[in-house]
Design a protein around this motif. Structure first.
Motif, mmCIF file in Angstrom:
data_model
loop_
_atom_site.group_PDB
_atom_site.id
_atom_site.type_symbol
_atom_site.label_atom_id
_atom_site.label_comp_id
_atom_site.label_asym_id
_atom_site.label_seq_id
_atom_site.Cartn_x
_atom_site.Cartn_y
_atom_site.Cartn_z
ATOM 1 N N VAL A 65 0.835 -1.207 0.000
ATOM 2 C CA VAL A 65 0.000 0.000 0.000
ATOM 3 C C VAL A 65 0.869 1.256 0.000
ATOM 4 O O VAL A 65 0.616 2.215 -0.737
ATOM 5 N N LYS A 66 1.935 1.232 0.814
ATOM 6 C CA LYS A 66 2.818 2.383 0.915
ATOM 7 C C LYS A 66 3.556 2.624 -0.407
ATOM 8 O O LYS A 66 3.721 3.757 -0.843
ATOM 9 N N SER A 67 3.983 1.544 -1.037
ATOM 10 C CA SER A 67 4.681 1.648 -2.317
ATOM 11 C C SER A 67 3.754 2.189 -3.400
ATOM 12 O O SER A 67 4.154 3.047 -4.206
ATOM 13 N N ALA A 68 2.527 1.710 -3.426
ATOM 14 C CA ALA A 68 1.548 2.198 -4.398
ATOM 15 C C ALA A 68 1.282 3.684 -4.196
ATOM 16 O O ALA A 68 1.146 4.444 -5.174
ATOM 17 N N MET A 69 1.242 4.110 -2.937
ATOM 18 C CA MET A 69 1.028 5.519 -2.630
ATOM 19 C C MET A 69 2.186 6.362 -3.170
ATOM 20 O O MET A 69 1.971 7.362 -3.860
ATOM 21 N N ALA A 83 -3.641 9.946 -6.819
ATOM 22 C CA ALA A 83 -2.595 10.102 -5.799
ATOM 23 C C ALA A 83 -3.201 10.495 -4.452
ATOM 24 O O ALA A 83 -2.832 9.951 -3.406
ATOM 25 N N ILE A 84 -4.151 11.413 -4.492
ATOM 26 C CA ILE A 84 -4.797 11.849 -3.248
ATOM 27 C C ILE A 84 -5.561 10.694 -2.620
ATOM 28 O O ILE A 84 -5.543 10.506 -1.403
ATOM 29 N N LYS A 85 -6.208 9.882 -3.450
ATOM 30 C CA LYS A 85 -6.933 8.719 -2.952
ATOM 31 C C LYS A 85 -5.976 7.742 -2.262
ATOM 32 O O LYS A 85 -6.274 7.212 -1.182
ATOM 33 N N GLN A 86 -4.813 7.515 -2.875
ATOM 34 C CA GLN A 86 -3.821 6.597 -2.290
ATOM 35 C C GLN A 86 -3.287 7.136 -0.968
ATOM 36 O O GLN A 86 -3.082 6.378 -0.016
#
Length: 82
Positions: free
Chosen positions: A24-28, A53-56
């Protein structure tokens, strides 16, 4: 390696959660970089990438991976760049 059954299970669950949190952190981070790149190059899809990006960032904050103030700062920074 632990000998107690509950400790063995704890190691397994910790590994699973660590993998999920890292994902999750990497995707963000990736989506934030992609949005910044789109804004810098003034691409057509900058609005969509910014929204993603804001959603992540919000997703990572809701899961407790980043602090809510950090999330607010990152979102504000993205919006300012846009």
């Amino acid at each position: 390696m632990p000998n107690i059954k509950s400790a063995i299970k704890r190691v397994r669950t910790n590994d699973t959660k660590n993998a999920q949190n890292s994902s999750v952190k990497s995707a963000m981070r990736s989506s934030v970089k992609k949005a910044e790149q789109a804004v810098a190059n003034n691409e057509e899809n900058k609005g969509d990438s910014l929204k993603a990006a804001i959603k992540q960032v919000e997703k990572a904050a809701s899961k407790g991976l980043i602090h809510k103030n950090t999330a607010a700062r990152r979102k504000s920074s993205l919006m300012k760049k846009a």
